[in-house]
Design an enzyme around this catalytic site. Structure first.
Site, short mmCIF file in Angstrom:
data_model
loop_
_atom_site.label_atom_id
_atom_site.label_comp_id
_atom_site.label_asym_id
_atom_site.label_seq_id
_atom_site.Cartn_x
_atom_site.Cartn_y
_atom_site.Cartn_z
N LYS A 201 -56.37 25.97 65.00
CA LYS A 201 -55.19 25.13 65.21
C LYS A 201 -54.00 25.68 64.42
O LYS A 201 -53.94 25.57 63.20
CB LYS A 201 -55.43 23.68 64.76
CG LYS A 201 -54.34 22.75 65.33
CD LYS A 201 -54.17 21.45 64.62
CE LYS A 201 -53.31 21.51 63.39
NZ LYS A 201 -51.91 21.92 63.63
N GLY A 254 -52.45 25.89 53.63
CA GLY A 254 -51.31 24.98 53.74
C GLY A 254 -50.98 24.39 52.38
O GLY A 254 -51.28 24.99 51.35
N SER A 255 -50.40 23.20 52.41
CA SER A 255 -49.95 22.58 51.17
C SER A 255 -51.13 22.03 50.36
O SER A 255 -52.17 21.67 50.91
CB SER A 255 -48.98 21.45 51.49
OG SER A 255 -49.64 20.47 52.27
N THR A 256 -50.94 21.96 49.06
CA THR A 256 -51.96 21.38 48.18
C THR A 256 -52.19 19.91 48.54
O THR A 256 -53.33 19.43 48.54
CB THR A 256 -51.52 21.54 46.70
OG1 THR A 256 -51.56 22.94 46.39
CG2 THR A 256 -52.45 20.80 45.75
N GLY A 259 -54.32 19.88 51.56
CA GLY A 259 -55.60 20.47 51.18
C GLY A 259 -56.52 19.44 50.54
O GLY A 259 -57.73 19.41 50.80
N GLU A 276 -56.73 27.46 50.93
CA GLU A 276 -55.75 28.34 50.30
C GLU A 276 -54.45 27.55 50.27
O GLU A 276 -53.88 27.27 51.33
CB GLU A 276 -55.64 29.64 51.12
CG GLU A 276 -55.09 30.79 50.30
CD GLU A 276 -53.59 30.84 50.35
OE1 GLU A 276 -52.95 30.22 49.46
OE2 GLU A 276 -53.04 31.47 51.25
N CYS A 310 -46.80 31.47 49.84
CA CYS A 310 -47.58 30.71 48.84
C CYS A 310 -47.57 31.41 47.48
O CYS A 310 -47.69 30.75 46.46
CB CYS A 310 -49.00 30.48 49.34
SG CYS A 310 -49.81 31.99 49.85
N GLU A 408 -43.70 23.07 43.99
CA GLU A 408 -43.51 24.18 44.91
C GLU A 408 -42.36 23.85 45.86
O GLU A 408 -42.42 22.85 46.59
CB GLU A 408 -44.79 24.41 45.72
CG GLU A 408 -44.68 25.59 46.66
CD GLU A 408 -45.97 25.91 47.40
OE1 GLU A 408 -46.59 24.97 47.92
OE2 GLU A 408 -46.35 27.09 47.45
P1 ADP Z 1 -46.33 21.93 55.47
O1 ADP Z 1 -46.20 20.61 54.77
O2 ADP Z 1 -45.72 23.06 54.77
O3 ADP Z 1 -45.95 21.86 56.92
P2 ADP Z 1 -49.10 21.34 55.78
O4 ADP Z 1 -50.09 21.55 54.70
O5 ADP Z 1 -48.64 19.97 56.05
O6 ADP Z 1 -47.88 22.29 55.46
O7 ADP Z 1 -49.64 21.94 57.15
C1 ADP Z 1 -50.46 23.07 57.26
C2 ADP Z 1 -51.38 22.90 58.45
O8 ADP Z 1 -52.20 21.76 58.25
C3 ADP Z 1 -50.68 22.66 59.79
O9 ADP Z 1 -51.41 23.33 60.81
C4 ADP Z 1 -50.77 21.17 59.96
O10 ADP Z 1 -50.74 20.76 61.31
C5 ADP Z 1 -52.13 20.88 59.35
N1 ADP Z 1 -52.32 19.50 58.87
C6 ADP Z 1 -51.39 18.68 58.35
N2 ADP Z 1 -51.92 17.49 58.02
C7 ADP Z 1 -53.24 17.55 58.34
C8 ADP Z 1 -54.34 16.64 58.25
N3 ADP Z 1 -54.19 15.42 57.74
N4 ADP Z 1 -55.56 17.05 58.67
C9 ADP Z 1 -55.72 18.28 59.17
N5 ADP Z 1 -54.73 19.19 59.29
C10 ADP Z 1 -53.49 18.84 58.89
MG MG Z 2 -46.90 18.69 55.46
#
Ligand code: ADP
Ligand code: MG
Length: 504
Positions: A201, A254-256, A259, A276, A310, A408
């Site tokens: 995804k 993605g974001s902490t 995560g 990560e 990152c 960040e």
């Molecule tokens: P940013 O805030 O920089 O957009 P995110 O960590 O929110 O980064 O997003 C990174 C990825 O995680 C994207 O593919 C996003 O669609 C996905 N994502 C965001 N929220 C969720 C969630 N609750 N469960 C699974 N995947 C998610």
């Molecule tokens: Mg986000």
């Protein structure tokens, strides 16, 4: 060098190949076929260089995710991928790399249009990086092996015991928008080498290259159901993937913040998880450096990819004897890093990925100013008709309580602090909940090793920054992640170890 006053914020025209990729019907890639979503919801695809809508992708429903997982499950369970000779798996993964290489220019352009990064950067970093992820990991398909190990407490010859490495199963792979294709291949390559099947995804902001990659998956000869690509929102389709009982492993970048959510949600079904996450990486400059050269390096460490990295070197620590001259040297790079439209051949930095990200970064800059930080360079956005440009920014006179120092920002913003001795700067560098990367600049070999040992981060760079190579493990200490990707560790993260003990 560029002349900032003459920058045109007009995005050059798209090539016919890119226009064709953007004009595709919004569909999902399941079982090697393009299929319609179970509902009509779409996500707009924006060109951040202009703010214009240039395409649409599917906003996958939970039912769509279930279909993709079912395809990956069936493909895993009947062994149509893991049961192939490793040589065949290796060859198919390499074929995908070859196809990417053949379409490198189109991919670089699509990445530039979708993410806003300069096409030249995508062509030099993202696409070759994606190809090398596939090529390096392809070889592991034939190198994964267990061990024959004699037991400790039993007489020799009474049992025969060994370990086997088996693919972990169906993988849900969720990637971010900062290096869309590179992150996608970084995820799929080790999974495929290990014999896993997967549902990928991409981020909702940048799905175009993952969809185009899916075209090549068919052409490369992957059996149906091995690679599936669903586009959609994180809290809907991403969430379904994380909670799905038939998914064995989640790999997330993605974001902490997200995560942590994913790690919690994956626990219910005890999925294997690698994460990560974010960073606030220090760049430490000692007193003995060639200032002009190091200032350019420190600027690149934060402004590359508009700071949407990152491991961006977002906290600068310069020895008090060189602090002013380092900042002067960095400020001199302003024309080079001045943001331009992603398809402008003169661009070294593009806009940020979205309005949301633009507003977030400008909000941090405003907070820094409010808290008393002084602006050494930038601190504003160029006046344009559209697009999400932010000027490269250096903030000084900061203290460890400020949000610009602690959090960040994920934008072209660096906070600069001075230090006196090594112990002091090691403490300052470690005063963060993150631990992803760190850069140290000095010609003093002994100081380099001492500091490298003291800094708590998954990667330490000496006299460089953000060099990432598929052969070298990458990941975070502390809240920057869980597990390692790339190298042997990267493929191990897609394997289970089975121990077999047979009484003779
Ligand atoms: P940013 O805030 O920089 O957009 P995110 O960590 O929110 O980064 O997003 C990174 C990825 O995680 C994207 O593919 C996003 O669609 C996905 N994502 C965001 N929220 C969720 C969630 N609750 N469960 C699974 N995947 C998610
Ligand atoms: Mg986000």
């Amino acid at each position: 060098m560029n002349d900032i006053a003459t920058i045109s914020y007009v995005q050059p025209a798209y090539s016919p190949a890119a226009a064709k990729a953007l004009a595709r019907k919004p569909q999902l890639f399941i079982n090697n076929q393009w299929v319609d979503s179970s509902h009509g919801a779409l996500i707009e695809v924006e060109d951040p260089s202009t703010g214009r809508i240039v395409s649409h992708v599917v906003d996958a429903s939970p039912a769509d995710v279930d279909r993709a997982v079912a395809a990956a499950r069936a493909a895993f369970d009947d062994g149509r991928w893991s049961g192939l000779p490793p040589m065949a798996r290796e060859r198919i993964i390499n074929r995908l790399a070859d196809l990417l290489e053949a379409h490198a220019d189109e991919f670089a352009e699509l990445e530039a249009i979708d993410n806003g990064k300069p096409k030249a950067m995508a062509g030099a970093v993202d696409i070759p990086g994606a190809i090398s992820q596939l090529r390096f990991m392809a070889g592991w398909a034939s190198k994964v092996a267990g061990e024959t190990t004699a037991p400790y407490a039993m007489p020799a010859g009474t049992v025969f015991s060994y370990t086997v490495k088996e693919p972990v199963g169906v993988c849900g792979q969720i990637v971010p928008w900062n290096f869309p294709l590179l992150m996608a291949t970084l995820k799929i390559a080790p999974a495929l080498a290990a014999g896993c099947t997967l549902v990928l995804k991409p981020a909702e902001q940048t799905s175009i290259t993952a969809l185009r990659l899916a075209d090549l998956v068919v052409e490369a000869g992957f059996p149906a159901g091995v690679v599936n690509v669903i586009t959609g929102l994180g809290h809907i389709s991403g969430d379904r993937l994380v909670k799905h009982p038939d998914v064995d492993k989640i790999a997330f970048t993605g974001s902490t913040e997200i995560g942590k959510v994913i790690n919690r949600n994956a626990t219910e079904t005890m999925k294997r998880v690698t994460l990560e996450l974010g960073g606030k990486s220090p760049v430490v400059i000692l007193s003995d450096v060639d200032v002009a050269q190091v200032a350019a390096g420190a600027a690149g460490a934060i402004f590359f990819n508009s700071g949407q990295v990152c491991v961006a070197g977002s906290r600068l620590f310069a020895h008090k004897s060189v602090f002013d001259s380092v900042l002067e040297g960095m400020a001199a790079t302003a024309p080079f890093w001045a943001p331009r439209p992603a398809l402008d051949p003169a661009a070294h930095m593009g806009p940020l990925v979205s309005k949301e990200q633009h507003d977030r970064v400008m909000g941090y800059i405003a907070a820094g100013k409010r808290d008393g930080a002084s602006v050494v360079m930038g601190g504003d956005a160029p006046a344009t008709d559209g697009g999400y440009y932010v000027n490269p920014t250096i903030l000084a006179n900061v203290n460890p309580q400020m949000s610009v120092v602690r959090e960040e920002i994920f934008g072209p913003v660096v906070v600069a602090q001075r230090f006196d001795d090594l112990d002091e700067v090691a403490k300052m560098a470690n005063d963060t909940c993150f631990g992803l990367g760190a850069g140290i600049w000095t010609r003093d070999v002994s100081a380099m090793h001492k500091l490298a040992a003291k800094i708590k981060s998954g990667t330490v760079w000496g006299n460089c920054h953000a060099i990432i190579d598929t052969a070298l493990p990458f990941g975070g200490y502390k809240q920057s992640g869980l597990g390692r990707e790339q190298g042997r560790a990267g493929v191990e993260a897609y394997l289970e170890t089975k121990t077999v003990i047979i009484q003779m």
